[in-house]
Design a protein around this motif. Structure first.
Motif, PDB file in Angstrom:
ATOM      1  N   THR A 224       0.840  -1.194   0.000  1.00 13.74           N
ATOM      2  CA  THR A 224       0.000   0.000   0.000  1.00 13.74           C
ATOM      3  C   THR A 224       0.876   1.245   0.000  1.00 13.74           C
ATOM      4  O   THR A 224       2.085   1.172   0.246  1.00 13.74           O
ATOM      5  CB  THR A 224      -0.953   0.018   1.210  1.00 13.74           C
TER       6      THR A 224
ATOM      7  N   TYR B 212     -11.631  -6.912   4.728  1.00 11.61           N
ATOM      8  CA  TYR B 212     -11.281  -6.455   3.376  1.00 11.61           C
ATOM      9  C   TYR B 212     -12.437  -5.696   2.715  1.00 11.61           C
ATOM     10  O   TYR B 212     -12.533  -5.642   1.481  1.00 11.61           O
ATOM     11  CB  TYR B 212     -10.893  -7.622   2.461  1.00 11.61           C
TER      12      TYR B 212
ATOM     13  N   HIS C 214     -11.877  -1.749   7.814  1.00 11.48           N
ATOM     14  CA  HIS C 214     -11.713  -2.003   6.384  1.00 11.48           C
ATOM     15  C   HIS C 214     -12.885  -1.502   5.554  1.00 11.48           C
ATOM     16  O   HIS C 214     -12.950  -1.803   4.356  1.00 11.48           O
ATOM     17  CB  HIS C 214     -11.570  -3.510   6.141  1.00 11.48           C
TER      18      HIS C 214
ATOM     19  N   THR D 285     -10.754  -1.558  -0.409  1.00 14.91           N
ATOM     20  CA  THR D 285      -9.707  -1.357   0.589  1.00 14.91           C
ATOM     21  C   THR D 285      -8.489  -2.229   0.340  1.00 14.91           C
ATOM     22  O   THR D 285      -7.355  -1.765   0.451  1.00 14.91           O
ATOM     23  CB  THR D 285     -10.275  -1.692   1.986  1.00 14.91           C
ATOM     24  N   TYR D 286      -8.719  -3.493   0.038  1.00 19.30           N
ATOM     25  CA  TYR D 286      -7.619  -4.447  -0.147  1.00 19.30           C
ATOM     26  C   TYR D 286      -7.907  -5.351  -1.341  1.00 19.30           C
ATOM     27  O   TYR D 286      -9.053  -5.460  -1.797  1.00 19.30           O
ATOM     28  CB  TYR D 286      -7.439  -5.318   1.103  1.00 19.30           C
TER      29      TYR D 286
ATOM     30  N   THR E 254      -2.590 -10.423   0.380  1.00 28.29           N
ATOM     31  CA  THR E 254      -3.152  -9.179  -0.150  1.00 28.29           C
ATOM     32  C   THR E 254      -2.128  -8.562  -1.083  1.00 28.29           C
ATOM     33  O   THR E 254      -0.971  -8.339  -0.706  1.00 28.29           O
ATOM     34  CB  THR E 254      -3.538  -8.197   0.972  1.00 28.29           C
TER      35      THR E 254
END
Length: 367
Positions: A10, A134, A160, A283-284, A345
């Motif tokens: 990220t 997630y 998340h 988010t992921y 991830t």
């Protein structure tokens, strides 16, 4: 491969440098750095609108927000939660003098298995702390029915799920309260930061007092509180970042769709199916390697060789942590244990380019 540009899992979203510097000028002029200043209050109001939340309180970080949200309900006894989460969730329960009781997860979306909750309820059970994993939303209707039946509080870890909606309602409207994280790695950040969205307006004063040492007046301290206040520099960053949140979510959506096009349908690779009634914030990018010709650790190592750093998130399960090993066993939640051993991830952030996503997928899929 060392000359390849590093790609982390990220990267923090930041507003234009000049814009943030301009925001800081009134802070310098007033010298009001913390204690619920002008930017703090402005951010709170804007977040209420964006998140469709009636009641919201800001905190210095997400963990403090969750810990104090649990404390505000003055709970005693056992709390049913999930082991497939970040350390913060369980630690917040334990640091409130409560006992976590771990419920297994669903293999479809990695959220708490609502069909296994009721069997774990005892006369000591006081609350359920589910986690939206997630950005996948828990089966809130079934959870709420169970909570209502047994008189339990429901406090969601929604770290998340910032900005997400379910059937048009803000996800913070679920349960009695929801904690959101504004950590630097999240979709929306205030550098560090967090918030609690809650149903009962009477909880407002309690949360405010808990984050401000229990102070209720200039000469009155009625509660044993802590220091959980968000400062003005954090709030200023939040106000700047909120301007760009929708376009950043759209960028993340396009990258997620690209990952899906490249990885979906590959034997041994499993992606979570999106639900039509949820507006996601992307988010992921979780990928489960289960029966693929390379196991999760081999994929991780292969990407690292190319200077790409994914994350084994969440691994290990909380009930496998050293600090809880004398009380819990990961074998008691076999689905969570298996998923933790296969999940990865992949890099996902607004500034990530599509060429890099293509390269990541090629590395994963190449013979």
């Amino acid at each position: 491969m060392k000359n390849e540009k590093p790609v982390l899992v990220t990267r923090s979203s930041l507003p234009p440098y000049e814009e943030y510097m301009e925001m800081l000028k009134p802070i310098w002029e007033s010298a009001w750095l913390t204690n619920m200043g002008e930017f703090h209050e402005k951010l709170k109001d804007k977040l209420k609108d964006f998140m469709k939340a009636e009641n919201l309180e800001l905190f210095v970080n997400g963990h403090t927000a969750l810990e104090m949200a649990i404390q505000a309900f003055e709970l005693e006894g056992e709390v049913i939660t999930t082991p497939f989460t970040f350390a913060s969730t369980t630690h917040a329960i334990v640091r409130n003098g409560l006992k976590p009781v771990f419920c297994d997860i669903k293999p479809e979306d990695y959220t708490i298995d609502e069909n296994k909750i009721e069997s774990l309820i005892t006369p000591k059970t006081c609350a359920i702390v589910p986690v939206h994993v997630y950005g996948n939303i828990c089966n809130w209707e079934k959870i709420q029915k169970i909570a209502d039946k047994y008189g339990l509080k429901v406090i969601y870890d929604a770290a998340h799920a910032f900005g997400e909606e379910i059937d048009g309602a803000g996800v913070g409207s679920l349960g009695d309260a929801s904690m959101f994280s504004f950590h630097a790695t999240k979709v929306f950040n205030t550098i560090e930061g967090g918030a609690v969205v809650f149903k009962d307006p009477e909880l407002k004063d309690r949360l405010y007092q808990l984050k401000n040492f229990g102070i209720t007046g200039e000469e009155s301290v009625e509660f044993v509180g802590g220091n959980g206040k968000m400062n003005e520099f954090q709030a200023a960053m939040g106000l700047c970042n909120l301007k760009y949140i929708r376009q950043n979510i759209e960028k993340r959506k396009k990258l997620t769709e690209l990952y899906r096009r490249r990885l979906e349908g590959i034997k041994g690779i499993r992606l979570v199916k999106e639900q039509k009634n949820i507006a996601y914030s992307y988010t992921y990018m979780p990928v489960l390697f289960d029966g693929y010709r390379l196991n999760r650790d081999q994929v991780y190592a292969r990407l690292k060789e190319h200077n790409i750093t994914p994350r084994k998130y969440f691994y290990p399960c909380v009930n496998a942590y050293q600090c809880y090993s004398s009380m819990y066993h990961p074998e008691d939640t076999p689905v969570a244990k298996k998923v933790s051993q296969g999940i990865l991830t992949l890099p996902l952030y607004a500034d990530l380019d599509q060429e890099t996503v293509e390269r990541i997928c090629r590395i994963i899929l190449e013979d």
